[in-house]
Design a protein around this motif. Structure first.
Motif, mmCIF file in Angstrom:
data_model
loop_
_atom_site.group_PDB
_atom_site.id
_atom_site.type_symbol
_atom_site.label_atom_id
_atom_site.label_comp_id
_atom_site.label_asym_id
_atom_site.label_seq_id
_atom_site.Cartn_x
_atom_site.Cartn_y
_atom_site.Cartn_z
ATOM 1 N N ALA A 30 0.889 -1.225 -0.164
ATOM 2 C CA ALA A 30 -0.014 0.099 -0.158
ATOM 3 C C ALA A 30 0.913 1.324 0.047
ATOM 4 N N PRO A 31 0.353 2.438 -0.196
ATOM 5 C CA PRO A 31 1.187 3.635 -0.195
ATOM 6 C C PRO A 31 1.921 3.717 1.261
ATOM 7 N N ASP A 32 3.074 4.265 1.324
ATOM 8 C CA ASP A 32 4.068 4.598 2.495
ATOM 9 C C ASP A 32 2.882 5.296 3.663
ATOM 10 N N GLY A 33 3.113 4.666 4.833
ATOM 11 C CA GLY A 33 2.125 5.040 6.002
ATOM 12 C C GLY A 33 0.832 4.601 5.938
ATOM 13 N N VAL A 34 0.325 3.746 5.119
ATOM 14 C CA VAL A 34 -1.158 3.507 4.883
ATOM 15 C C VAL A 34 -1.218 2.016 4.979
ATOM 16 N N ILE A 35 -2.302 1.441 5.510
ATOM 17 C CA ILE A 35 -2.609 0.126 5.496
ATOM 18 C C ILE A 35 -4.025 0.153 4.723
ATOM 19 N N THR A 36 -4.043 -0.687 3.627
ATOM 20 C CA THR A 36 -5.279 -0.933 2.796
ATOM 21 C C THR A 36 -5.923 -2.359 3.145
ATOM 22 N N VAL A 37 -7.390 -2.494 3.280
ATOM 23 C CA VAL A 37 -8.056 -3.460 3.342
ATOM 24 C C VAL A 37 -9.228 -3.852 2.442
ATOM 25 N N ARG A 38 -9.236 -4.702 1.467
ATOM 26 C CA ARG A 38 -10.502 -4.935 0.517
ATOM 27 C C ARG A 38 -11.105 -5.995 1.231
ATOM 28 N N ASN A 39 -12.382 -5.660 1.388
ATOM 29 C CA ASN A 39 -13.549 -6.222 1.799
ATOM 30 C C ASN A 39 -14.161 -7.482 0.720
ATOM 31 N N GLU A 40 -13.705 -8.632 0.683
ATOM 32 C CA GLU A 40 -14.112 -9.552 -0.160
ATOM 33 C C GLU A 40 -15.295 -10.265 -0.162
ATOM 34 N N ARG A 41 -16.056 -9.742 0.833
ATOM 35 C CA ARG A 41 -17.570 -10.196 1.073
ATOM 36 C C ARG A 41 -18.368 -10.383 -0.134
ATOM 37 N N PRO A 42 -19.454 -10.982 -0.381
ATOM 38 C CA PRO A 42 -20.010 -10.940 -1.810
ATOM 39 C C PRO A 42 -20.764 -9.711 -1.738
ATOM 40 N N ALA A 43 -20.990 -9.274 -3.061
ATOM 41 C CA ALA A 43 -21.721 -8.002 -3.432
ATOM 42 C C ALA A 43 -23.040 -8.037 -2.928
ATOM 43 N N GLY A 44 -23.493 -7.105 -2.236
ATOM 44 C CA GLY A 44 -25.007 -7.014 -1.676
ATOM 45 C C GLY A 44 -24.869 -7.243 -0.126
ATOM 46 N N THR A 45 -24.084 -7.954 0.172
ATOM 47 C CA THR A 45 -23.988 -8.177 1.715
ATOM 48 C C THR A 45 -23.682 -6.776 2.680
ATOM 49 N N PRO A 46 -24.092 -6.773 3.695
ATOM 50 C CA PRO A 46 -24.025 -5.332 4.439
ATOM 51 C C PRO A 46 -22.542 -4.977 4.641
ATOM 52 N N ALA A 47 -22.431 -3.655 4.818
ATOM 53 C CA ALA A 47 -21.057 -3.219 5.143
ATOM 54 C C ALA A 47 -20.614 -3.461 6.465
ATOM 55 N N LEU A 48 -19.088 -3.509 6.685
ATOM 56 C CA LEU A 48 -18.592 -3.687 7.696
ATOM 57 C C LEU A 48 -17.938 -2.410 8.224
ATOM 58 N N THR A 49 -17.571 -2.562 9.621
ATOM 59 C CA THR A 49 -16.687 -1.597 10.110
ATOM 60 C C THR A 49 -15.277 -2.318 10.283
ATOM 61 N N ILE A 50 -14.364 -1.620 9.818
ATOM 62 C CA ILE A 50 -13.025 -1.951 9.763
ATOM 63 C C ILE A 50 -12.081 -0.970 10.141
ATOM 64 N N GLY A 51 -10.868 -1.356 10.988
ATOM 65 C CA GLY A 51 -10.166 -0.322 11.534
ATOM 66 C C GLY A 51 -8.634 -0.703 12.026
ATOM 67 N N LEU A 52 -7.966 0.023 12.776
ATOM 68 C CA LEU A 52 -6.645 -0.487 13.213
ATOM 69 C C LEU A 52 -6.742 -0.556 14.762
ATOM 70 N N ALA A 53 -6.045 -1.538 15.168
ATOM 71 C CA ALA A 53 -5.840 -1.889 16.703
ATOM 72 C C ALA A 53 -4.135 -1.275 16.720
ATOM 73 N N GLY A 54 -3.941 -0.355 17.764
ATOM 74 C CA GLY A 54 -2.657 0.026 18.042
ATOM 75 C C GLY A 54 -2.011 -0.669 19.452
ATOM 76 N N LYS A 55 -0.644 -0.934 19.542
ATOM 77 C CA LYS A 55 -0.275 -1.345 20.680
ATOM 78 C C LYS A 55 0.000 -0.468 22.053
ATOM 79 N N VAL A 56 -0.513 -0.746 23.021
ATOM 80 C CA VAL A 56 -0.333 0.019 24.326
ATOM 81 C C VAL A 56 -0.274 -0.974 25.526
ATOM 82 N N ASN A 57 0.733 -0.820 26.136
ATOM 83 C CA ASN A 57 0.816 -1.570 27.186
ATOM 84 C C ASN A 57 0.906 -3.147 26.900
ATOM 85 N N GLY A 58 1.287 -3.449 25.763
ATOM 86 C CA GLY A 58 1.507 -4.796 25.273
ATOM 87 C C GLY A 58 0.318 -5.414 24.754
ATOM 88 N N ARG A 59 -0.778 -4.522 24.368
ATOM 89 C CA ARG A 59 -2.004 -5.011 23.956
ATOM 90 C C ARG A 59 -2.231 -4.300 22.812
#
Length: 244
Positions: free
Chosen positions: A123-152
């Motif tokens: 992906a472009p520098d500094g970016v993370i991209t995700v393609r949602n391969e669920r079948p066309a017509g299925t409901p949208a999803l929420t996608i995001g990033l998890a960052g590491k804090v205190n080991g989690r």
């Protein structure tokens, strides 16, 4: 209290510190503990189709668990999560129903209908991209990033992604902190600052922030002679604050 920030080879670690060893700060800490306060942390990210209702709480720590020198370690390491819910209202708690392996910035992933991930390239520098391969017509999803804090790994941003669509997410190191009298968990979506707090940005020149609680207001500021932070007023939009 003098401290040395230790860096292991190949690992970047930023540090947020509260020193509750002085009489004044111990007294304030006791008040925070007696009245059920939490320290809430938020981290920024940008990209198309970010949810408009707010941002997920990155971490929520009870002041009842703090004493002496309290240190919060933040590492710029990331995983992708997926939450099978399209509409995210304020106070919704993000659930990381699917979670990728740790990935580097500049990586492109596919999210498969069975909940798994695979890497497909760059992906472009500094970016993370995700393609949602669920079948066309299925409901949208929420996608995001998890960052590491205190080991989690914990969620700090959220984007709406339609089936056969793509989320493009660019994290930044804008950080906001608040002392709040509430019962909040990591992932809980907040639209505005509920009280006064502070903001700052991690960088190679400012890897450590030494902070203190303000008597009376329970706002947050830097300790004398340390890296400065900017005040955040109550009611400030967290999306505008973090994602500028």
């Amino acid at each position: 209290m003098e401290k040395t920030l230790i860096q292991r080879p190949g690992i970047t670690r930023y540090s947020i510190n509260f020193d509750f060893t002085s009489a004044d700060q111990r007294r304030i800490l006791q008040e925070l503990q007696e009245n059920g306060y939490q320290l809430l942390g938020y981290k920024g990210a940008t990209g198309p189709n970010q949810i408009t209702s707010g941002v997920p709480t990155w971490f929520a720590m009870n002041f009842s668990e703090m004493f002496g020198l309290a240190e919060i370690d933040c590492e710029p390491q990331y995983k992708v999560y997926v939450f099978n819910k399209e509409v995210i209202q304020p106070n919704t708690t993000i659930q990381m129903q699917s979670l990728s392996q740790e990935i580097s910035l500049g990586t492109s992933l596919i999210f498969h209908p069975d909940g798994s991930f695979s890497t497909i390239g760059n992906a472009p520098d500094g970016v993370i991209t995700v393609r949602n391969e669920r079948p066309a017509g299925t409901p949208a999803l929420t996608i995001g990033l998890a960052g590491k804090v205190n080991g989690r790994f914990q969620p700090f941003c959220a984007f709406t992604c339609i089936s056969q669509g793509q989320a493009s997410m660019e994290p930044n190191d804008n950080i906001a902190l608040f002392a709040v009298q509430a019962n909040v968990t990591s992932g809980s979506v907040a639209s505005n600052a509920r009280t006064s707090g502070c903001e700052f940005m991690f960088s190679a020149g400012n890897m450590e922030y030494d902070l203190q609680i303000v008597q009376g207001t329970y706002g947050i500021t830097n300790s004398p002679g340390t890296a400065p932070v900017d005040p955040v007023p109550s009611g400030q939009s967290l999306i505008q604050l973090l994602n500028k």
